[in-house]
Design an enzyme around this catalytic site. Structure first.
Site, mmCIF file in Angstrom:
data_model
loop_
_atom_site.group_PDB
_atom_site.id
_atom_site.type_symbol
_atom_site.label_atom_id
_atom_site.label_comp_id
_atom_site.label_asym_id
_atom_site.label_seq_id
_atom_site.Cartn_x
_atom_site.Cartn_y
_atom_site.Cartn_z
ATOM 1 N N HIS A 194 30.682 66.524 -17.642
ATOM 2 C CA HIS A 194 30.701 66.400 -19.101
ATOM 3 C C HIS A 194 29.465 67.092 -19.679
ATOM 4 C CE1 HIS A 194 33.603 62.775 -19.636
ATOM 5 N NE2 HIS A 194 33.931 63.497 -18.556
ATOM 6 N N GLU A 211 27.295 66.351 -21.923
ATOM 7 C CA GLU A 211 26.095 65.539 -22.070
ATOM 8 C C GLU A 211 25.358 65.396 -20.736
ATOM 9 O OE1 GLU A 211 29.216 64.831 -22.974
ATOM 10 O OE2 GLU A 211 29.282 63.263 -24.497
ATOM 11 N N CYS A 237 31.617 59.552 -24.329
ATOM 12 C CA CYS A 237 32.498 58.572 -23.697
ATOM 13 C C CYS A 237 31.639 57.459 -23.089
ATOM 14 C CB CYS A 237 33.340 59.261 -22.622
ATOM 15 S SG CYS A 237 32.365 59.786 -21.176
ATOM 16 N N CYS A 282 29.118 58.804 -20.400
ATOM 17 C CA CYS A 282 27.987 59.563 -20.947
ATOM 18 C C CYS A 282 27.065 58.677 -21.773
ATOM 19 C CB CYS A 282 28.494 60.744 -21.769
ATOM 20 S SG CYS A 282 29.369 61.960 -20.764
#
Length: 197
Positions: free
Chosen positions: A84, A86, A114, A117
């Site tokens: 992801h 992040e 999410c 993260c």
């Protein structure tokens, strides 16, 4: 070089994948600075989406406002469930700093983090998180749940949501619409009818 010039130079470096020259910035960035960064992230996200990844990009700024980490979704390209934006940006920033604590730092990301993260950002003690589009299905910084203020969180970060949220949301919606119309995933297998993960 003034504040706007420093922000522009750092954002340009983000797009060209180079680290910007360190320049001191005020401790508390104004909203227009967040909007400038978000515009850069959205442009980068567009390129990420064209490569087959979900169009999400992130950047970590240190206490002085210098770019110390950036990332985009890499789950498909690297077959990595942790890919992801992040987490990619956070990992790069941690390696650069030689520290996992980010109390005075800011993470900007084009989509609300999410739970995975958001949990990582709490664990990293991120000072401020700025995001663009809300994620009503999986958003963990206010939409579905709020890990930043949960009773179990040992660290409470400042969260600013919806910065250029409409264009960020439209970009994501257009990308998913196109994927559904194409009817296949990046690897050529049939796509799920509507899948956002």
């Amino acid at each position: 070089m003034g504040y706007k010039g420093v922000v522009a130079a750092a954002a340009q470096a983000l797009e060209s994948r180079q680290s910007p020259a360190p320049q001191p910035l005020p401790q508390q960035a104004p909203l227009w600075a967040h909007e400038q960064w978000m515009q850069r992230l959205l442009r980068h996200s567009e390129r990420v989406g064209a490569s087959g990844e979900i169009p999400v990009a992130a950047v970590v700024l240190d206490e002085a406002g210098r770019c110390i980490g950036w990332g985009s979704n890499r789950r498909e390209a690297q077959a990595d469930p942790l890919g992801h934006a992040e987490l990619v940006a956070l990992g790069q920033a941690a390696r650069l700093r030689g520290d996992w604590r980010f109390n005075g730092c800011t993470l900007l990301v084009s989509l609300e983090p999410c739970p995975m993260c958001a949990g990582a950002l709490v664990q990293a003690r991120m000072g401020t998180v700025v995001f663009g589009a809300l994620d009503p299905k999986r958003g963990a910084l206010g939409s579905c749940l709020n890990l930043a203020t949960a009773a179990s969180a040992h660290h409470h970060m400042r969260v600013i949501g919806g910065v250029l949220g409409e264009p960020a949301g439209l970009q994501l919606a257009a990308w998913f619409r196109q994927r559904r119309q194409q009817g296949q995933r990046r690897d050529g297998k049939p796509a799920a009818r509507f899948r956002t993960d």
